[in-house]
Structure formats: structure tokens, C-alpha cells
Design a protein around this motif. Structure first.
Motif, PDB file in Angstrom:
ATOM      1  N   GLY A 263      37.956  52.221  35.939  1.00  0.00           N
ATOM      2  CA  GLY A 263      37.881  53.667  35.695  1.00  0.00           C
ATOM      3  C   GLY A 263      36.597  54.177  36.321  1.00  0.00           C
ATOM      4  N   PRO A 264      35.797  54.915  35.560  1.00  0.00           N
ATOM      5  CA  PRO A 264      34.547  55.441  36.126  1.00  0.00           C
ATOM      6  C   PRO A 264      33.403  54.426  36.106  1.00  0.00           C
ATOM      7  N   PHE A 265      33.673  53.206  35.623  1.00  0.00           N
ATOM      8  CA  PHE A 265      32.612  52.236  35.442  1.00  0.00           C
ATOM      9  C   PHE A 265      32.638  51.149  36.499  1.00  0.00           C
ATOM     10  N   ARG A 266      31.478  50.839  37.056  1.00  0.00           N
ATOM     11  CA  ARG A 266      31.329  49.703  37.964  1.00  0.00           C
ATOM     12  C   ARG A 266      30.776  48.556  37.140  1.00  0.00           C
ATOM     13  N   VAL A 267      31.496  47.451  37.122  1.00  0.00           N
ATOM     14  CA  VAL A 267      31.078  46.274  36.376  1.00  0.00           C
ATOM     15  C   VAL A 267      30.799  45.168  37.389  1.00  0.00           C
ATOM     16  N   VAL A 268      29.649  44.532  37.268  1.00  0.00           N
ATOM     17  CA  VAL A 268      29.273  43.446  38.162  1.00  0.00           C
ATOM     18  C   VAL A 268      29.133  42.186  37.326  1.00  0.00           C
ATOM     19  N   SER A 269      29.811  41.134  37.751  1.00  0.00           N
ATOM     20  CA  SER A 269      29.731  39.861  37.044  1.00  0.00           C
ATOM     21  C   SER A 269      29.282  38.772  38.003  1.00  0.00           C
ATOM     22  N   LEU A 270      28.364  37.925  37.531  1.00  0.00           N
ATOM     23  CA  LEU A 270      27.949  36.752  38.281  1.00  0.00           C
ATOM     24  C   LEU A 270      28.615  35.549  37.634  1.00  0.00           C
ATOM     25  N   MET A 271      29.307  34.770  38.444  1.00  0.00           N
ATOM     26  CA  MET A 271      30.025  33.605  37.924  1.00  0.00           C
ATOM     27  C   MET A 271      30.039  32.524  38.985  1.00  0.00           C
ATOM     28  N   SER A 272      30.541  31.372  38.627  1.00  0.00           N
ATOM     29  CA  SER A 272      30.595  30.300  39.611  1.00  0.00           C
ATOM     30  C   SER A 272      31.622  30.644  40.684  1.00  0.00           C
ATOM     31  N   ARG A 273      31.355  30.169  41.875  1.00  0.00           N
ATOM     32  CA  ARG A 273      32.301  30.361  42.983  1.00  0.00           C
ATOM     33  C   ARG A 273      33.628  29.691  42.627  1.00  0.00           C
TER      34      ARG A 273
ATOM     35  N   ASP B 216      37.439  31.270  42.713  1.00  0.00           N
ATOM     36  CA  ASP B 216      38.523  30.633  43.467  1.00  0.00           C
ATOM     37  C   ASP B 216      39.693  30.278  42.556  1.00  0.00           C
ATOM     38  N   GLU B 217      39.407  29.717  41.367  1.00  0.00           N
ATOM     39  CA  GLU B 217      40.476  29.342  40.434  1.00  0.00           C
ATOM     40  C   GLU B 217      41.259  30.554  39.941  1.00  0.00           C
ATOM     41  N   LEU B 218      40.578  31.677  39.739  1.00  0.00           N
ATOM     42  CA  LEU B 218      41.254  32.900  39.311  1.00  0.00           C
ATOM     43  C   LEU B 218      42.020  33.556  40.457  1.00  0.00           C
ATOM     44  N   GLY B 219      41.725  33.137  41.676  1.00  0.00           N
ATOM     45  CA  GLY B 219      42.391  33.739  42.830  1.00  0.00           C
ATOM     46  C   GLY B 219      41.972  35.181  43.056  1.00  0.00           C
ATOM     47  N   LEU B 220      40.739  35.494  42.663  1.00  0.00           N
ATOM     48  CA  LEU B 220      40.262  36.862  42.819  1.00  0.00           C
ATOM     49  C   LEU B 220      40.004  37.167  44.285  1.00  0.00           C
ATOM     50  N   GLU B 221      40.366  38.362  44.686  1.00  0.00           N
ATOM     51  CA  GLU B 221      40.082  38.854  46.036  1.00  0.00           C
ATOM     52  C   GLU B 221      39.960  40.363  45.960  1.00  0.00           C
ATOM     53  N   VAL B 222      39.333  40.949  46.951  1.00  0.00           N
ATOM     54  CA  VAL B 222      39.194  42.403  46.986  1.00  0.00           C
ATOM     55  C   VAL B 222      40.585  43.012  46.948  1.00  0.00           C
TER      56      VAL B 222
END
Length: 132
Positions: free
Chosen positions: A91-101, A105-111
Motif C-alpha cells: 500500500g502506501p508503506f515501503r517495507v525493507v527486510s534484510l534476510m539471508s540470500r 532464493d527458497e521463497l522464490g522472491l523476485e521483483v
């Protein structure tokens, strides 16, 4: 007594103006008309309704002790050999998370993929938002 117009209520609840109108039209949320004919919602009624939304999780939602779940879209991922930074626009919020690479990769996250930022205390947990 504090009152809110439909647009203000929508912004506070994080939903569209049309959604608030539907809630009012269906009787889920009480609204009156002001002297100009605009629909207004009493602050106490809006607060009570907002609390009820928290008690009604989406069907099929994962159960968790964390109460702050911000669904959004991944807007950026910066990886190095060990760690990754994941930016989510919720929504209107930008959330930044630092996590292991490895976790990214396991979550399959991509832009462009959906994700849910789960916030509990000082920790932000990121879950993949879709089950594809």
C-alpha cells in the motif's frame, strides 16, 4: 465527536473508497449524511469496525501470532554472497527486510512477485504472498 468522510475512512482502513461505500450500503458500517449530503462515519463507529476487521482474517489466511501482516509487491532485491535486502511496497508503506540470500532464493522472491511482510516486535518476517 470526530467524524470521517468516506475517503478518509478508506485511507485509514487501507482499502478503496468503493469498498467503504459497499460496506456502508450493505449496512456493515454505519454512516450519516452531513449538511452537504456527504456521508460521514463517527470516529467511534470507525474504530469499532476497524477492530472487527482484525478479528475477521481472510479465508484461507495463515494463522500466526503476528498481528501485523502487510501484503505487497516486491519492488527491489539486492543480493550479496550471504545476505539480501528485499524492498516491498505494501500500500502506501515501503517495507525493507534484510534476510539471508538463501531465504530469498527458497521463497522464490523476485521483483514483481507478491509477498507479505509479517511484523512482530522488532522482527520482520517475509512470506511469499501467492501459492504459485
Amino acid at each position: 465527536m470526530t467524524t470521517y468522510r468516506i475517503g478518509e475512512a478508506a485511507e485509514l482502513l487501507g482499502v478503496s473508497v468503493d469498498t467503504v461505500r459497499r460496506w456502508v450500503d450493505s449496512g456493515r458500517l454505519t454512516a450519516d449524511r452531513d449538511e452537504h449530503g456527504h456521508r460521514t462515519i463517527l470516529g467511534a463507529d470507525l474504530a469499532s469496525f476497524a477492530r472487527s476487521l482484525a478479528d475477521e482474517p481472510d479465508p484461507g489466511a495463515r494463522r500466526s501470532s503476528a498481528r501485523n501482516r502487510l501484503p505487497g509487491i516486491v519492488t527491489a532485491i539486492t543480493r550479496d554472497a550471504v545476505m539480501a535486502q528485499v524492498d516491498i511496497q505494501a500500500g502506501p508503506f515501503r517495507v525493507v527486510s534484510l534476510m539471508s540470500r538463501e531465504a530469498v532464493d527458497e521463497l522464490g522472491l523476485e521483483v514483481g512477485s507478491t509477498a507479505v511482510a509479517v511484523i512482530k516486535s522488532t522482527t520482520v518476517v517475509v512470506e511469499r504472498g501467492d501459492e504459485k
